[in-house]
Design a protein around this motif. Sequence first.
Motif, PDB file in Angstrom:
ATOM      1  N   GLU A 185       1.164  10.165  13.212  1.00 50.86           N
ATOM      2  CA  GLU A 185      -0.204   9.868  14.164  1.00 50.86           C
ATOM      3  C   GLU A 185      -0.633   8.495  14.784  1.00 50.86           C
ATOM      4  OE1 GLU A 185       1.802  13.466  12.854  1.00 50.86           O
ATOM      5  OE2 GLU A 185       1.204  12.121  11.700  1.00 50.86           O
ATOM      6  N   THR A 186      -0.685   8.172  13.409  1.00 48.75           N
ATOM      7  CA  THR A 186      -1.169   6.973  13.135  1.00 48.75           C
ATOM      8  C   THR A 186      -0.224   5.535  13.611  1.00 48.75           C
ATOM      9  OG1 THR A 186      -2.848   7.187  11.048  1.00 48.75           O
ATOM     10  CG2 THR A 186      -1.902   4.452  12.117  1.00 48.75           C
ATOM     11  N   ASN A 187       0.893   5.738  13.622  1.00 47.83           N
ATOM     12  CA  ASN A 187       2.235   4.699  14.830  1.00 47.83           C
ATOM     13  C   ASN A 187       1.661   4.981  16.260  1.00 47.83           C
ATOM     14  OD1 ASN A 187       3.053   2.331  14.450  1.00 47.83           O
ATOM     15  ND2 ASN A 187       4.870   3.666  14.471  1.00 47.83           N
ATOM     16  N   CYS A 188       0.932   5.651  16.276  1.00 44.93           N
ATOM     17  CA  CYS A 188       1.038   6.464  17.859  1.00 44.93           C
ATOM     18  C   CYS A 188       0.092   5.764  18.230  1.00 44.93           C
ATOM     19  CB  CYS A 188       1.462   7.670  18.345  1.00 44.93           C
ATOM     20  SG  CYS A 188       2.567   8.501  17.504  1.00 44.93           S
ATOM     21  N   ILE A 189      -0.992   5.646  17.558  1.00 45.47           N
ATOM     22  CA  ILE A 189      -2.306   4.959  18.525  1.00 45.47           C
ATOM     23  C   ILE A 189      -2.425   3.574  18.715  1.00 45.47           C
ATOM     24  CG2 ILE A 189      -4.616   3.623  17.458  1.00 45.47           C
ATOM     25  CD1 ILE A 189      -4.501   5.524  14.840  1.00 45.47           C
ATOM     26  N   GLU A 190      -2.490   3.807  20.363  1.00 51.24           N
ATOM     27  CA  GLU A 190      -2.051   2.369  21.025  1.00 51.24           C
ATOM     28  C   GLU A 190      -2.972   0.887  20.666  1.00 51.24           C
ATOM     29  OE1 GLU A 190      -0.338   1.896  23.045  1.00 51.24           O
ATOM     30  OE2 GLU A 190       0.761   4.144  23.568  1.00 51.24           O
ATOM     31  N   ASP A 191      -4.466   1.463  19.837  1.00 52.58           N
ATOM     32  CA  ASP A 191      -5.284   0.152  20.265  1.00 52.58           C
ATOM     33  C   ASP A 191      -5.371  -0.248  18.836  1.00 52.58           C
ATOM     34  OD1 ASP A 191      -8.303  -1.154  20.768  1.00 52.58           O
ATOM     35  OD2 ASP A 191      -8.509  -0.713  19.212  1.00 52.58           O
ATOM     36  N   TRP A 192      -4.713  -1.014  18.718  1.00 51.14           N
ATOM     37  CA  TRP A 192      -4.373  -2.065  17.950  1.00 51.14           C
ATOM     38  C   TRP A 192      -5.544  -2.252  16.764  1.00 51.14           C
ATOM     39  CZ3 TRP A 192       0.765  -3.163  16.154  1.00 51.14           C
ATOM     40  CH2 TRP A 192       0.839  -3.670  14.772  1.00 51.14           C
ATOM     41  N   GLU A 193      -6.490  -3.017  16.803  1.00 51.23           N
ATOM     42  CA  GLU A 193      -7.456  -2.803  15.543  1.00 51.23           C
ATOM     43  C   GLU A 193      -7.618  -1.875  15.167  1.00 51.23           C
ATOM     44  OE1 GLU A 193     -10.133  -6.359  16.668  1.00 51.23           O
ATOM     45  OE2 GLU A 193      -9.996  -4.986  17.835  1.00 51.23           O
ATOM     46  N   THR A 194      -7.921  -0.549  15.587  1.00 51.70           N
ATOM     47  CA  THR A 194      -7.886   0.880  15.383  1.00 51.70           C
ATOM     48  C   THR A 194      -6.703   1.366  14.410  1.00 51.70           C
ATOM     49  OG1 THR A 194      -9.454   1.477  17.206  1.00 51.70           O
ATOM     50  CG2 THR A 194      -7.915   3.757  16.266  1.00 51.70           C
ATOM     51  N   LYS A 195      -5.564   1.136  14.601  1.00 52.34           N
ATOM     52  CA  LYS A 195      -4.583   1.137  14.371  1.00 52.34           C
ATOM     53  C   LYS A 195      -4.396   1.161  12.978  1.00 52.34           C
ATOM     54  CE  LYS A 195       0.491   1.647  15.013  1.00 52.34           C
ATOM     55  NZ  LYS A 195       1.552   0.851  16.571  1.00 52.34           N
ATOM     56  N   VAL A 196      -4.820  -0.655  12.801  1.00 55.10           N
ATOM     57  CA  VAL A 196      -4.978  -0.752  11.734  1.00 55.10           C
ATOM     58  C   VAL A 196      -5.933  -1.015  10.858  1.00 55.10           C
ATOM     59  CG1 VAL A 196      -5.061  -3.645  10.807  1.00 55.10           C
ATOM     60  CG2 VAL A 196      -3.697  -3.080  12.650  1.00 55.10           C
ATOM     61  N   SER A 197      -6.678   0.045  10.998  1.00 53.36           N
ATOM     62  CA  SER A 197      -7.818   0.150  10.487  1.00 53.36           C
ATOM     63  C   SER A 197      -7.739   1.428   9.578  1.00 53.36           C
ATOM     64  CB  SER A 197      -9.162   0.831  11.336  1.00 53.36           C
ATOM     65  OG  SER A 197      -9.556  -1.136  11.595  1.00 53.36           O
ATOM     66  N   ALA A 198      -6.241   2.336  10.367  1.00 53.66           N
ATOM     67  CA  ALA A 198      -6.460   3.600  10.101  1.00 53.66           C
ATOM     68  C   ALA A 198      -5.050   3.565   9.206  1.00 53.66           C
ATOM     69  CB  ALA A 198      -5.393   4.499  11.504  1.00 53.66           C
ATOM     70  N   ILE A 199      -4.605   2.553   9.244  1.00 47.36           N
ATOM     71  CA  ILE A 199      -2.946   1.937   8.560  1.00 47.36           C
ATOM     72  C   ILE A 199      -3.836   1.624   6.933  1.00 47.36           C
ATOM     73  CG2 ILE A 199      -1.821   0.496   8.011  1.00 47.36           C
ATOM     74  CD1 ILE A 199      -0.538   0.567  10.799  1.00 47.36           C
ATOM     75  N   VAL A 200      -5.173   0.730   6.335  1.00 44.18           N
ATOM     76  CA  VAL A 200      -5.651   0.696   5.935  1.00 44.18           C
ATOM     77  C   VAL A 200      -5.847   1.550   4.767  1.00 44.18           C
ATOM     78  CG1 VAL A 200      -7.855  -0.775   4.736  1.00 44.18           C
ATOM     79  CG2 VAL A 200      -6.340  -1.706   6.353  1.00 44.18           C
ATOM     80  N   GLU A 201      -6.612   2.778   5.867  1.00 41.37           N
ATOM     81  CA  GLU A 201      -6.927   4.281   5.375  1.00 41.37           C
ATOM     82  C   GLU A 201      -6.167   4.728   4.483  1.00 41.37           C
ATOM     83  OE1 GLU A 201     -10.268   4.677   3.835  1.00 41.37           O
ATOM     84  OE2 GLU A 201     -10.675   2.528   5.480  1.00 41.37           O
ATOM     85  N   GLU A 202      -4.470   4.716   5.248  1.00 40.78           N
ATOM     86  CA  GLU A 202      -2.917   5.598   4.785  1.00 40.78           C
ATOM     87  C   GLU A 202      -2.726   4.832   3.671  1.00 40.78           C
ATOM     88  OE1 GLU A 202      -1.986   7.821   8.566  1.00 40.78           O
ATOM     89  OE2 GLU A 202      -0.225   6.911   7.678  1.00 40.78           O
ATOM     90  N   THR A 203      -2.797   3.507   3.612  1.00 43.59           N
ATOM     91  CA  THR A 203      -1.414   3.408   2.948  1.00 43.59           C
ATOM     92  C   THR A 203      -2.702   2.584   1.369  1.00 43.59           C
ATOM     93  OG1 THR A 203      -2.535   0.662   3.885  1.00 43.59           O
ATOM     94  CG2 THR A 203      -0.410   1.640   4.107  1.00 43.59           C
ATOM     95  N   LEU A 204      -4.328   2.703   1.694  1.00 41.37           N
ATOM     96  CA  LEU A 204      -5.011   2.357   0.093  1.00 41.37           C
ATOM     97  C   LEU A 204      -4.416   2.927  -0.972  1.00 41.37           C
ATOM     98  CD1 LEU A 204      -8.339   1.939   1.399  1.00 41.37           C
ATOM     99  CD2 LEU A 204      -7.329   0.149   0.073  1.00 41.37           C
ATOM    100  N   SER A 205      -4.352   3.859  -0.737  1.00 37.07           N
ATOM    101  CA  SER A 205      -3.880   4.243  -2.393  1.00 37.07           C
ATOM    102  C   SER A 205      -2.021   4.794  -2.522  1.00 37.07           C
ATOM    103  CB  SER A 205      -4.403   6.492  -2.729  1.00 37.07           C
ATOM    104  OG  SER A 205      -3.570   6.754  -1.629  1.00 37.07           O
ATOM    105  N   GLU A 206      -1.659   4.175  -1.862  1.00 37.51           N
ATOM    106  CA  GLU A 206       0.172   4.876  -2.009  1.00 37.51           C
ATOM    107  C   GLU A 206       0.860   3.490  -2.760  1.00 37.51           C
ATOM    108  OE1 GLU A 206       1.792   7.092  -0.535  1.00 37.51           O
ATOM    109  OE2 GLU A 206       0.464   8.202   0.516  1.00 37.51           O
ATOM    110  N   ASN A 207       1.799   4.017  -2.993  1.00 39.91           N
ATOM    111  CA  ASN A 207       2.893   2.485  -3.995  1.00 39.91           C
ATOM    112  C   ASN A 207       3.417   1.316  -2.818  1.00 39.91           C
ATOM    113  OD1 ASN A 207       3.991   0.922  -6.106  1.00 39.91           O
ATOM    114  ND2 ASN A 207       5.788   2.931  -6.473  1.00 39.91           N
ATOM    115  N   MET A 208       2.758   0.755  -1.692  1.00 40.79           N
ATOM    116  CA  MET A 208       3.454  -0.021  -0.571  1.00 40.79           C
ATOM    117  C   MET A 208       4.358  -1.385  -1.977  1.00 40.79           C
ATOM    118  SD  MET A 208       2.282   1.729   1.123  1.00 40.79           S
ATOM    119  CE  MET A 208       3.617   0.140   2.278  1.00 40.79           C
ATOM    120  N   THR A 209       5.870  -1.639  -1.506  1.00 44.69           N
ATOM    121  CA  THR A 209       6.296  -2.553  -2.020  1.00 44.69           C
ATOM    122  C   THR A 209       7.266  -2.853  -1.488  1.00 44.69           C
ATOM    123  OG1 THR A 209       8.658  -0.671  -1.755  1.00 44.69           O
ATOM    124  CG2 THR A 209       7.268  -0.735  -3.915  1.00 44.69           C
TER     125      THR A 209
END
Length: 498
Positions: A185-209
């Motif tokens: 759903e987040t990946n489908c966001i067209e507006d780049w700034e909105t998309k990056v902000s959503a990615i920030v919220e989704e990934t904050l608590s994840e174990n990103m490697t």
Amino acid sequence: MSLKSFAAKIFAGSVYRSIQRWAGRPVETQEKVFRNLVTAAASTAFGRDHHFGQIRTHADFVKNVPVRDYEELRPYVDRVVSGEENVLWKGKPLYFAKTSGTTSGAKYIPLTAESMPYHIRAARNAILCYIHETGNSRFVDGKMIFLQGSPVLQEKNGVKLGRLSGIVAHYVPKYLQKNRMPSWETNCIEDWETKVSAIVEETLSENMTVISGIPSWVQMYFEKLQARTGKKVGEIFRHFELFIYGGVNYEPYRARFEALIGRKVDSIELFPASEGFFAFQDSRKEKGMLLQLDSGIFYEFIPADEFPGENPARLTIGEVRPGVNYLMIISTNAGLWGYNLGDTVQFTSVNPYRVIVSGRIKHFTSAFGEHVIAKEVEQAMKEGIAGFGGSINEFTVAPQTDPSEGELPYHEWLIEFSEEPQDLEGFAKRVDQALQGQNSYYYDLISGNVLSPLKITKIRKGGFAGYMKSIGKLGGQNKVQRLSNDRKLAEQLYEYRA
């Protein structure tokens, strides 16, 4: 070590040995690709028009198939786009990768059933080569993010259409689906700034490697993470250890990235494009990226200083030399024939064949005959930062041919600093000296008092992103043009001066 991590190591060894087999027989590998391509397309409209049935050698191919860019090949592409079959390749393509940048609007690059798997395989193999060389496979157990365009596809005459990165999103292997970020759903966001902000919220608590994308847009993600938390990216993602990038040289961004992350992380460079996946960094110990000679692409190389002259040499892989600037020409199993990609490369090694991307044949600064290319300005910027500190968000270079009265012409460097060097004058001098050291023509112009040393115009923070947004090219696969031979880009950027 998890079972998944253990299996990745075994698979990496197997793939590495397979790569060594074709890399060790480069001429033979390319000859096989050439024969297969010509045979497969002999009955297509293009093949008939260009007498593929009579082609036996590369010399025959050169005689029958001229070098063309997209606009020159477009009459055939338009027939494919209109729904006609068997034009450039057998049947219809699976997709059109839509890109911009031509004089007459969007480009529609065909992707076929034969070409599509190589886009996926090359990216996978880049990671597997890293695992084989380093022995590190821990990251496969964590979350991976690929900053890319929207995977939402349109349809044109029965063929799906979208950005390459969005198309590739449909081919993420099943064993990576659970690890992949962001959400669909987040990946489908067209507006780049909105998309990056959503990615920030989704990934904050994840174990990103693993984090992957074009450096300038990944930097935006990192800055938003830091603004959101007040922490370094390396603190937020304690197991983040691999950055995968392509599209532009990472070196001008490296200092800023390390400041944002708070530590160094390993990186892998890729050379993908809508027209094909051409090379990837197969070793951290060697300079350059391994040219993919067995991926359904036949390569020709024209010395850049001979193009676009009459009958420039079209060299095959066994005829190239290290250190020469070549225009790369491709013929592919997606139906591109004698296709002028526009990219220039230099070979760093011919055993095996490794390349660096040195620039674009249309992107250079030569208003005074100096022919400065991207590789040279990026290296000069690197030396300036090494000598005087600071870090950059983005920059571009343009000639100033009409300076103020009493001044000599000069190169104008429009730079957005994330951290300004302590001595900006010394920094500019070091960059200019580094450019003179690489480009003898530029040195002659400076020493002969034809040009004055470069001048820096500071662009305010967020200025380049603001400009890219204003022209509808913020994020995704879009890149800022590093070099211009006129002042169009520079004049537009003046609106964003610091």
